[in-house]
Motif scaffolding. Structure first.
Motif, mmCIF file in Angstrom:
data_model
loop_
_atom_site.group_PDB
_atom_site.id
_atom_site.type_symbol
_atom_site.label_atom_id
_atom_site.label_comp_id
_atom_site.label_asym_id
_atom_site.label_seq_id
_atom_site.Cartn_x
_atom_site.Cartn_y
_atom_site.Cartn_z
ATOM 1 N N ARG A 77 0.819 -1.214 0.000
ATOM 2 C CA ARG A 77 0.000 0.000 0.000
ATOM 3 C C ARG A 77 0.854 1.266 0.000
ATOM 4 N NH1 ARG A 77 -2.872 -3.704 -0.643
ATOM 5 N NH2 ARG A 77 -4.909 -4.181 0.265
ATOM 6 N N SER A 78 2.092 1.146 0.484
ATOM 7 C CA SER A 78 2.971 2.307 0.597
ATOM 8 C C SER A 78 4.342 1.970 0.035
ATOM 9 C CB SER A 78 3.104 2.720 2.070
ATOM 10 O OG SER A 78 4.012 3.790 2.216
ATOM 11 N N TYR A 79 4.875 2.878 -0.801
ATOM 12 C CA TYR A 79 6.155 2.642 -1.467
ATOM 13 C C TYR A 79 7.021 3.875 -1.286
ATOM 14 C CZ TYR A 79 8.607 -0.408 -4.776
ATOM 15 O OH TYR A 79 9.473 -1.295 -5.348
ATOM 16 N N ASN A 80 8.257 3.678 -0.820
ATOM 17 C CA ASN A 80 9.172 4.797 -0.589
ATOM 18 C C ASN A 80 10.511 4.521 -1.257
ATOM 19 O OD1 ASN A 80 11.222 6.490 0.671
ATOM 20 N ND2 ASN A 80 9.705 6.996 2.230
ATOM 21 N N PHE A 81 10.899 5.376 -2.209
ATOM 22 C CA PHE A 81 12.227 5.327 -2.827
ATOM 23 C C PHE A 81 13.030 6.513 -2.295
ATOM 24 C CE2 PHE A 81 9.492 3.398 -6.067
ATOM 25 C CZ PHE A 81 10.225 2.296 -6.490
ATOM 26 N N THR A 82 14.179 6.252 -1.677
ATOM 27 C CA THR A 82 15.006 7.334 -1.143
ATOM 28 C C THR A 82 16.469 7.123 -1.505
ATOM 29 O OG1 THR A 82 13.514 7.644 0.755
ATOM 30 C CG2 THR A 82 15.735 8.547 0.951
ATOM 31 N N ASN A 100 -2.670 -1.715 -5.843
ATOM 32 C CA ASN A 100 -3.332 -1.275 -4.615
ATOM 33 C C ASN A 100 -2.549 -0.194 -3.876
ATOM 34 O OD1 ASN A 100 -5.570 -3.082 -4.834
ATOM 35 N ND2 ASN A 100 -4.217 -4.749 -4.210
ATOM 36 N N LEU A 101 -1.536 0.366 -4.533
ATOM 37 C CA LEU A 101 -0.707 1.396 -3.902
ATOM 38 C C LEU A 101 -1.542 2.626 -3.555
ATOM 39 C CD1 LEU A 101 2.351 1.862 -3.261
ATOM 40 C CD2 LEU A 101 2.461 3.180 -5.378
ATOM 41 N N GLU A 102 -1.367 3.123 -2.328
ATOM 42 C CA GLU A 102 -2.097 4.304 -1.857
ATOM 43 C C GLU A 102 -1.184 5.487 -1.569
ATOM 44 O OE1 GLU A 102 -4.239 3.006 1.558
ATOM 45 O OE2 GLU A 102 -5.445 1.535 0.463
ATOM 46 N N ASP A 103 0.080 5.209 -1.263
ATOM 47 C CA ASP A 103 1.002 6.266 -0.849
ATOM 48 C C ASP A 103 2.361 6.045 -1.526
ATOM 49 O OD1 ASP A 103 2.492 8.200 0.432
ATOM 50 O OD2 ASP A 103 2.266 7.379 2.440
ATOM 51 N N LEU A 104 2.829 7.023 -2.310
ATOM 52 C CA LEU A 104 4.101 6.908 -3.023
ATOM 53 C C LEU A 104 5.000 8.077 -2.642
ATOM 54 C CD1 LEU A 104 5.948 5.637 -5.202
ATOM 55 C CD2 LEU A 104 4.680 6.978 -6.911
ATOM 56 N N VAL A 105 6.222 7.752 -2.171
ATOM 57 C CA VAL A 105 7.201 8.769 -1.772
ATOM 58 C C VAL A 105 8.460 8.612 -2.611
ATOM 59 C CG1 VAL A 105 8.604 9.670 0.116
ATOM 60 C CG2 VAL A 105 6.310 8.782 0.589
ATOM 61 N N LEU A 106 8.874 9.701 -3.265
ATOM 62 C CA LEU A 106 10.091 9.722 -4.079
ATOM 63 C C LEU A 106 11.006 10.818 -3.546
ATOM 64 C CD1 LEU A 106 8.337 9.653 -7.585
ATOM 65 C CD2 LEU A 106 8.999 7.695 -6.174
ATOM 66 N N LYS A 107 12.140 10.418 -2.967
ATOM 67 C CA LYS A 107 13.069 11.385 -2.382
ATOM 68 C C LYS A 107 14.464 11.229 -2.980
ATOM 69 C CE LYS A 107 10.822 12.032 2.107
ATOM 70 N NZ LYS A 107 11.009 12.004 3.598
ATOM 71 N N LYS A 108 14.931 12.276 -3.622
ATOM 72 C CA LYS A 108 16.297 12.350 -4.156
ATOM 73 C C LYS A 108 16.618 11.170 -5.071
ATOM 74 C CE LYS A 108 17.798 14.881 -0.056
ATOM 75 N NZ LYS A 108 18.683 14.892 1.126
ATOM 76 N N LYS A 131 -5.898 3.549 -6.941
ATOM 77 C CA LYS A 131 -6.085 3.689 -5.495
ATOM 78 C C LYS A 131 -5.066 4.633 -4.861
ATOM 79 C CE LYS A 131 -8.264 -0.838 -4.886
ATOM 80 N NZ LYS A 131 -8.246 -2.117 -4.125
ATOM 81 N N LEU A 132 -4.168 5.177 -5.673
ATOM 82 C CA LEU A 132 -3.159 6.097 -5.147
ATOM 83 C C LEU A 132 -3.825 7.382 -4.662
ATOM 84 C CD1 LEU A 132 -0.060 6.465 -4.813
ATOM 85 C CD2 LEU A 132 -0.094 7.694 -6.993
ATOM 86 N N LYS A 133 -3.570 7.739 -3.403
ATOM 87 C CA LYS A 133 -4.185 8.928 -2.819
ATOM 88 C C LYS A 133 -3.161 9.995 -2.453
ATOM 89 C CE LYS A 133 -8.235 7.197 -3.142
ATOM 90 N NZ LYS A 133 -9.104 7.703 -4.232
ATOM 91 N N LYS A 134 -1.942 9.559 -2.150
ATOM 92 C CA LYS A 134 -0.942 10.509 -1.661
ATOM 93 C C LYS A 134 0.358 10.352 -2.431
ATOM 94 C CE LYS A 134 1.413 11.982 2.594
ATOM 95 N NZ LYS A 134 1.582 11.717 4.046
ATOM 96 N N LEU A 135 0.898 11.460 -2.932
ATOM 97 C CA LEU A 135 2.160 11.460 -3.666
ATOM 98 C C LEU A 135 3.072 12.531 -3.105
ATOM 99 C CD1 LEU A 135 3.992 10.613 -6.069
ATOM 100 C CD2 LEU A 135 2.706 12.245 -7.486
ATOM 101 N N THR A 136 4.301 12.131 -2.742
ATOM 102 C CA THR A 136 5.302 13.057 -2.223
ATOM 103 C C THR A 136 6.551 12.968 -3.090
ATOM 104 O OG1 THR A 136 4.502 12.752 0.046
ATOM 105 C CG2 THR A 136 6.704 13.710 -0.226
ATOM 106 N N ILE A 137 6.995 14.106 -3.624
ATOM 107 C CA ILE A 137 8.190 14.149 -4.470
ATOM 108 C C ILE A 137 9.136 15.202 -3.920
ATOM 109 C CG2 ILE A 137 9.086 14.502 -6.793
ATOM 110 C CD1 ILE A 137 6.397 13.703 -7.902
ATOM 111 N N ASP A 138 10.336 14.779 -3.546
ATOM 112 C CA ASP A 138 11.321 15.678 -2.944
ATOM 113 C C ASP A 138 12.641 15.548 -3.693
ATOM 114 O OD1 ASP A 138 12.991 17.211 -1.403
ATOM 115 O OD2 ASP A 138 12.723 16.070 0.439
#
Length: 233
Positions: A77-82, A100-108, A131-138
């Motif tokens: 449900r949540s995926y974080n690439f840092t 079914n991913l709901e939260d995706l975080v991409l950092k650097k 189903k993705l609801k939240k996207l964070t790109i840094d």
């Protein structure tokens, strides 16, 4: 053999919490051993975090990563690439496996090879991320360009980005009209911001930075449902 199995399992288990799995360089450095031990896990993995470090950006091992993602594709449900580096094909392929991913975080994140423009890229089809609801790109601006026209229209309710083009952002927001929480910082062309950029959105929370007071006031006057506003100098 028993000692070896226990050692391998411990190497994975120490990176597990109750619902998540963290993949680091030591897993990529042992691409034969770790997939086997991960494959035997009975626990449902909901969060997957692949991370390098600021001083040691890690190249994503495509085969190893796809093996893990396929193993838990329906539960993630949540995926974080840092602090990792990968090519565009791998990035798109990974996301195509987690419906079914709901939260995706991409950092650097960094591209391993020079990417195509959005128009030239062979990966133009929409990603199955309804189903993705939240996207964070840094600090991963090029990855934003890849996602720009590939996310399902109207999927997101929360979006946060640092280091972006207002031109690209405008195109993105016109496709994501259900966003309620928006956090923006580091726009590269702040002098060319149209005051009607958010007019189609019904924001409840907004965070902005580096805009002049006139533009900011004009934007806020149209957001009648806004409950929270943060302005960073």
């Amino acid at each position: 053999k028993i000692l070896m199995v226990n050692k391998l399992f411990y190497g994975v288990a120490c990176e597990l919490d109750s619902i998540g799995l963290r993949i680091t360089r030591k897993h990529f450095d042992n691409p034969i051993e770790y997939p086997h031990s991960i494959h035997t896990l009975k626990r449902k993995i909901v969060q997957l975090h692949i991370s390098g470090s600021t001083d040691d950006v890690m190249v994503v091992n495509r085969k190893f990563t796809l093996h893990i993602v396929e193993r838990f594709s329906t539960t993630i449900r949540s995926y974080n690439f840092t602090d990792v580096e990968m090519d565009e094909a791998t990035f798109v392929e990974i996301l195509s496996l987690v419906p079914n991913l709901e939260d995706l975080v991409l950092k650097k994140l960094r591209w391993r090879s020079k990417r195509c423009s959005t128009e030239e890229s062979p990966y133009k089809e929409n990603l199955n991320l309804k189903k993705l609801k939240k996207l964070t790109i840094d600090g991963s601006r090029e990855f934003f360009a890849t996602l720009l026209y590939r996310l399902p229209v109207g999927a997101l309710s929360e979006f946060q980005i640092n280091n972006f083009s207002w031109h690209e952002l405008t195109a993105f927001l016109n496709r994501q009209l259900n966003i309620k929480i928006l956090k923006l910082s580091g726009g590269t062309d702040d002098t060319n911001v149209a005051t009607d950029i958010f007019d189609k959105l019904k924001l409840e929370s907004l965070q902005l930075s580096r805009l002049d007071s006139i533009t900011t006031a004009a934007i806020l006057s149209k957001q009648i449902k806004l409950k929270t506003f943060i302005f960073d100098e």
